[in-house]
Write a protein that holds these residues in place. Structure first.
Motif, PDB file in Angstrom:
ATOM      1  N   VAL A   1     -51.839 -22.436 -22.061  1.00  0.00           N
ATOM      2  CA  VAL A   1     -51.902 -23.874 -21.808  1.00  0.00           C
ATOM      3  C   VAL A   1     -53.205 -24.244 -21.111  1.00  0.00           C
ATOM      4  CG1 VAL A   1     -50.836 -25.760 -20.533  1.00  0.00           C
ATOM      5  CG2 VAL A   1     -49.413 -24.172 -21.803  1.00  0.00           C
TER       6      VAL A   1
ATOM      7  N   ALA B   1     -43.068 -20.010 -11.935  1.00  0.00           N
ATOM      8  CA  ALA B   1     -42.025 -19.624 -12.876  1.00  0.00           C
ATOM      9  C   ALA B   1     -42.569 -19.389 -14.276  1.00  0.00           C
ATOM     10  CB  ALA B   1     -40.947 -20.703 -12.909  1.00  0.00           C
TER      11      ALA B   1
ATOM     12  N   LEU C   1     -56.260 -26.753 -21.835  1.00  0.00           N
ATOM     13  CA  LEU C   1     -56.737 -27.774 -20.890  1.00  0.00           C
ATOM     14  C   LEU C   1     -58.250 -27.657 -20.686  1.00  0.00           C
ATOM     15  CD1 LEU C   1     -53.937 -27.579 -18.166  1.00  0.00           C
ATOM     16  CD2 LEU C   1     -54.443 -29.537 -19.587  1.00  0.00           C
TER      17      LEU C   1
ATOM     18  N   PRO D   1     -50.037 -29.382 -16.084  1.00  0.00           N
ATOM     19  CA  PRO D   1     -50.181 -28.488 -17.234  1.00  0.00           C
ATOM     20  C   PRO D   1     -48.892 -28.359 -18.051  1.00  0.00           C
ATOM     21  CG  PRO D   1     -51.188 -27.521 -15.314  1.00  0.00           C
ATOM     22  CD  PRO D   1     -50.463 -28.727 -14.834  1.00  0.00           C
ATOM     23  N   LEU D   2     -47.752 -28.350 -17.365  1.00  0.00           N
ATOM     24  CA  LEU D   2     -46.491 -28.232 -18.096  1.00  0.00           C
ATOM     25  C   LEU D   2     -46.197 -29.502 -18.888  1.00  0.00           C
ATOM     26  CD1 LEU D   2     -45.364 -26.541 -15.043  1.00  0.00           C
ATOM     27  CD2 LEU D   2     -44.311 -25.675 -17.116  1.00  0.00           C
TER      28      LEU D   2
ATOM     29  N   MET E   1     -48.525 -24.986 -28.530  1.00  0.00           N
ATOM     30  CA  MET E   1     -47.854 -25.554 -27.362  1.00  0.00           C
ATOM     31  C   MET E   1     -46.334 -25.524 -27.528  1.00  0.00           C
ATOM     32  SD  MET E   1     -50.077 -26.133 -25.130  1.00  0.00           S
ATOM     33  CE  MET E   1     -51.481 -25.170 -25.616  1.00  0.00           C
TER      34      MET E   1
ATOM     35  N   VAL F   1     -38.046 -20.586 -16.888  1.00  0.00           N
ATOM     36  CA  VAL F   1     -38.126 -21.592 -15.828  1.00  0.00           C
ATOM     37  C   VAL F   1     -36.724 -21.959 -15.367  1.00  0.00           C
ATOM     38  CG1 VAL F   1     -38.729 -23.978 -15.344  1.00  0.00           C
ATOM     39  CG2 VAL F   1     -40.374 -22.500 -16.448  1.00  0.00           C
TER      40      VAL F   1
ATOM     41  N   TRP G   1     -48.377 -31.616 -19.959  1.00  0.00           N
ATOM     42  CA  TRP G   1     -49.334 -31.695 -21.054  1.00  0.00           C
ATOM     43  C   TRP G   1     -48.929 -30.757 -22.190  1.00  0.00           C
ATOM     44  CZ3 TRP G   1     -52.077 -35.490 -22.227  1.00  0.00           C
ATOM     45  CH2 TRP G   1     -53.176 -35.395 -23.099  1.00  0.00           C
ATOM     46  N   MET G   2     -48.398 -29.617 -21.832  1.00  0.00           N
ATOM     47  CA  MET G   2     -47.918 -28.666 -22.840  1.00  0.00           C
ATOM     48  C   MET G   2     -46.820 -29.310 -23.697  1.00  0.00           C
ATOM     49  SD  MET G   2     -45.983 -25.015 -22.092  1.00  0.00           S
ATOM     50  CE  MET G   2     -44.626 -25.672 -21.124  1.00  0.00           C
TER      51      MET G   2
ATOM     52  N   PRO H   1     -45.252 -23.649 -11.497  1.00  0.00           N
ATOM     53  CA  PRO H   1     -46.359 -22.785 -11.942  1.00  0.00           C
ATOM     54  C   PRO H   1     -46.043 -21.304 -11.785  1.00  0.00           C
ATOM     55  CG  PRO H   1     -47.169 -24.530 -10.519  1.00  0.00           C
ATOM     56  CD  PRO H   1     -45.680 -24.606 -10.473  1.00  0.00           C
TER      57      PRO H   1
ATOM     58  N   PRO I   1     -44.401 -18.055 -17.494  1.00  0.00           N
ATOM     59  CA  PRO I   1     -44.959 -16.746 -17.875  1.00  0.00           C
ATOM     60  C   PRO I   1     -46.484 -16.818 -17.881  1.00  0.00           C
ATOM     61  CG  PRO I   1     -43.272 -17.428 -19.426  1.00  0.00           C
ATOM     62  CD  PRO I   1     -43.496 -18.587 -18.512  1.00  0.00           C
TER      63      PRO I   1
ATOM     64  N   THR J   1     -41.545 -20.568 -22.413  1.00  0.00           N
ATOM     65  CA  THR J   1     -41.478 -20.872 -20.980  1.00  0.00           C
ATOM     66  C   THR J   1     -40.099 -21.342 -20.540  1.00  0.00           C
ATOM     67  OG1 THR J   1     -43.787 -21.519 -21.041  1.00  0.00           O
ATOM     68  CG2 THR J   1     -42.515 -22.265 -19.156  1.00  0.00           C
TER      69      THR J   1
ATOM     70  N   PHE K   1     -50.938 -31.554  -9.708  1.00  0.00           N
ATOM     71  CA  PHE K   1     -51.583 -30.279 -10.012  1.00  0.00           C
ATOM     72  C   PHE K   1     -50.553 -29.254 -10.507  1.00  0.00           C
ATOM     73  CE2 PHE K   1     -53.105 -26.104  -8.235  1.00  0.00           C
ATOM     74  CZ  PHE K   1     -54.155 -25.934  -9.119  1.00  0.00           C
ATOM     75  N   SER K   2     -49.354 -29.275  -9.880  1.00  0.00           N
ATOM     76  CA  SER K   2     -48.340 -28.291 -10.256  1.00  0.00           C
ATOM     77  C   SER K   2     -47.734 -28.577 -11.616  1.00  0.00           C
ATOM     78  CB  SER K   2     -47.209 -28.273  -9.216  1.00  0.00           C
ATOM     79  OG  SER K   2     -47.720 -28.069  -7.943  1.00  0.00           O
ATOM     80  N   VAL K   3     -47.541 -29.841 -11.898  1.00  0.00           N
ATOM     81  CA  VAL K   3     -46.733 -30.193 -13.066  1.00  0.00           C
ATOM     82  C   VAL K   3     -47.565 -30.565 -14.284  1.00  0.00           C
ATOM     83  CG1 VAL K   3     -44.924 -31.729 -13.883  1.00  0.00           C
ATOM     84  CG2 VAL K   3     -44.889 -30.927 -11.546  1.00  0.00           C
TER      85      VAL K   3
ATOM     86  N   SER L   1     -45.324 -22.138 -26.714  1.00  0.00           N
ATOM     87  CA  SER L   1     -45.372 -21.949 -25.262  1.00  0.00           C
ATOM     88  C   SER L   1     -44.144 -22.552 -24.593  1.00  0.00           C
ATOM     89  CB  SER L   1     -46.629 -22.603 -24.673  1.00  0.00           C
ATOM     90  OG  SER L   1     -47.776 -22.064 -25.252  1.00  0.00           O
TER      91      SER L   1
ATOM     92  N   TRP M   1     -53.416 -21.132  -9.555  1.00  0.00           N
ATOM     93  CA  TRP M   1     -52.330 -22.066  -9.885  1.00  0.00           C
ATOM     94  C   TRP M   1     -50.996 -21.343  -9.931  1.00  0.00           C
ATOM     95  CZ3 TRP M   1     -49.328 -22.938 -14.541  1.00  0.00           C
ATOM     96  CH2 TRP M   1     -48.670 -24.165 -14.576  1.00  0.00           C
TER      97      TRP M   1
END
Lengths: 293, 330
Positions: B156, B147, B160, A43-44, A261, A272, A46-47, B145, B149, A268, A39-41, A264, B202
């Motif tokens: 993103v 971290a 999704l 989206p990143l 993406m 990070v 996938w980006m 998540p 922006p 990002t 769940f945490s990772v 993004s 999230w």
């Protein structure tokens, strides 16, 4: 690991039962950890994946999980299509805000942590409360002032606006750092004949280095991510910062999702990295050991 | 309690080798240095920050309050000469059904996000407090998540949640919810807010989880051990030891989350811009829209002040809690 549980003998039920229970808990723990990690990772991940997929593999009903041919060239495209300009704007604004904000905040933070300033209690409350302000309360008057001073459509205007919410934050963080430096060290320097400034320069600044680094990173991230002021104060495309540029790309009809993406990712990635850096910094006890080895 | 800064007694204040012929002036210098160190310096150091805070926060807040009693379009805002209209901006807000809906939406959506964040945050903290392999790695992954922006995260997640090619719909369909085939999340209110809420939660659960984890790890082992020896199971330990001890921290986290979730702007603006047909507007979006697209700065200021009032109440509660918790006047 096999999940064979011996048939429970009627007399000694408790032991094996407890063992099965422990095993169930372990399995559940790992399952939860996996779900949470995903769940945490996801989206990143996938980006990043979307950013390097060929166009044909982005718009598919069943997702293509691994790009047949990574399109690293898309990053070059994105940068060439004006994004290096937005990147420069973002960097300039964030760097200037950091330098100015942290300098001002370090002075105030030190004073609040160490010296006797009247109204100290209230000051701290003000600093804390400003973190809670909704930005929309500030934005209308600031907009009017900027307009009158000709600071709309200018990076200088943005830096000034950003100082409004980053300075209190930095004061708050730095005060904590200065307070954590033992008074004894400074007192010793004063006893040995240092002036207050001398003590600050020789003792406090070196010890507060990590704190200054941490608060710089916090301010940098806050300025880098800021969207509302940038959206409102800058209309000229060449002066936009990354978040606004990204948002306007998203809103455009028929925009290339790969490019979105990739942008993004570029937006990002630096924060990070910085974020993970501060996190470790913050937790490592900085002055532990400065007094009494 | 502030430590009183005492000058070293019985020692010369400055390096005055020899000490001859410096008698009177040395004393004066010592006094002036004392005065400078203890009176002038602290104020000098705080002055720039104070000035910034007053100019960039104090003045705007006061000016917004003033504007909220006036009818201000763009020329009047920057050139002056606006009409005093008393409370009519406020009464306009109170009587406009769209505005009322925005207030309700903001509160309901904000509270839903707070509940989601807290529940997930507590669960994650309890999980990370258990020993298992890969816990350190998970501790870092969970940070990501937070971290990211907000604008990037919203971008993103918007992708999704794409109706045709989004990963979310594909996932839901493949686990059996076939009604999500091509489901459009952003054409009506509740699904759109669900999607926005997912992004908000999230991004905010890591902060709650990690703060709570730090709190959990600060609970002395012997308290838990004592309870265990007395026969308490893990659930009872959580229920009767851990949660009560963490209550102050939990309260502070709830208040902070509430403040954050009432202020939300970026995620909504990126994902729906308040649309379709203004149905997903929250208070900050409406305020911004009234000001910068409708150019009704008076009404927008009144909205901003209403929001400010709500958040002030929450902030006062927060400051009370912080004070009780750790004592601000270190």
């Amino acid at each position: 690991m096999t999940a064979i549980t011996p048939p429970a003998a009627p007399a000694g039920t408790t032991r094996p039962a407890r063992r099965t229970q422990a095993r169930v808990v372990t399995v559940l723990t790992y399952a939860a950890a996996l779900v949470l990690g995903a769940f945490s990772v996801a989206p990143l991940v996938w980006m990043v994946l979307t950013s390097i997929k060929p166009r044909a593999e982005i718009l598919t009903r069943d997702p293509v999980f691994w790009p047949s041919e990574p399109q690293w060239g898309r990053y070059v495209d994105v940068l060439e299509r004006g994004f290096s300009g937005y990147l420069t704007n973002s960097l300039t604004v964030a760097a200037a805000t950091t330098v100015l904000g942290v300098t001002v905040a370090a002075l105030a933070g030190y004073s609040l942590a160490r010296l006797q300033v009247g109204l100290k209690r209230y000051l701290l409350l003000v600093v804390l409360a400003t973190q809670m302000f909704p930005m929309v309360v500030l934005i209308i008057p600031l907009f009017a002032v900027m307009r009158n001073l000709g600071l709309l459509d200018s990076l200088v205007g943005l830096v000034i606006a950003y100082l409004s919410f980053t300075t209190p934050l930095a004061v708050w963080i730095l005060r904590g750092f200065f307070a954590s430096i033992p008074d004894d060290l400074e007192d010793a320097a004063l006893v040995d004949g240092c002036t207050r400034f001398g003590a600050i320069r020789r003792i406090v600044v070196p010890l507060a280095g990590p704190g200054i680094a941490a608060s710089s990173i916090f301010v940098f991230i806050a300025a880098w991510n800021e969207f509302l002021f940038a959206l409102t104060f800058v209309k000229q495309d060449s002066l936009r910062t990354l978040p606004v540029a990204l948002q306007s790309l998203v809103g455009r009809a028929g925009a290339d999702n790969g490019a979105i993406m990739a942008t993004s990712v570029l937006f990002t990635l630096p924060v990070v990295v910085f974020f993970l850096l501060v996190h470790r910094r913050m937790t490592s006890g900085m002055v532990a050991g400065a007094v009494k080895g | 309690m502030t430590s009183t800064r005492t000058r070293p007694l019985g020692r010369p204040a400055g390096p005055t080798p020899g000490g001859r012929g410096t008698g009177g002036s040395g004393r004066g210098r010592r006094w002036s240095r004392h005065w400078f160190d203890n009176r002038a310096l602290p104020r000098l150091l705080v002055a720039p920050a104070l000035l910034l805070i007053f100019a960039l926060i104090g003045y705007p807040v006061a000016r917004t309050l003033w504007l909220s009693f006036h009818d201000a379009g763009l020329p009047a805002l920057t050139g002056g000469g606006m009409d005093f209209v008393g409370l009519s901006n406020y009464t306009d807000i109170a009587t406009d059904p769209q505005m009322r809906r925005v207030f309700v939406t903001t509160v309901v959506f904000g509270l839903a996000c707070v509940v989601g964040t807290m529940v997930l945050g507590i669960a994650v903290a309890l999980l990370l407090n258990r020993p298992f392999r890969g816990r350190a790695l998970l501790g870092v992954l969970v940070l990501l998540p937070w971290a990211m922006p907000k604008v990037a995260a919203a971008t993103v997640w918007r992708w999704l949640f794409h109706d045709q090619y989004g990963l979310v719909n594909w996932g839901l369909v493949s686990v059996g919810f076939s009604s999500f085939e091509g489901y459009a999340w952003f054409v009506s209110r509740v699904p759109a807010f669900t999607a926005i809420g997912v992004v908000v939660v999230w991004q905010s659960f890591p902060f709650v989880a990690l703060s709570l984890l730090a709190g959990l790890q600060s609970i002395a082992d012997d308290v838990v051990d004592a309870a265990r020896i007395d026969g308490a199971g893990p659930w009872q330990v959580t229920r009767h030891i851990t949660l009560p001890l963490l209550k102050p921290l939990l309260l502070v986290l709830v208040v902070i989350s509430t403040i954050w979730d009432f202020k939300i702007f970026d995620q909504v603006y990126v994902m729906t811009q308040g649309g379709p047909a203004r149905s997903t507007e929250v208070l900050s979006i409406t305020t911004w829209r009234e000001a910068f697209t409708q150019l009704d700065f008076g009404l927008a200021s009144a909205l901003a002040m209403a929001m400010f009032a709500i958040l002030s109440v929450i902030t006062v509660v927060y400051i009370r809690l912080v004070r009780e918790d750790q004592g601000l006047s270190r």
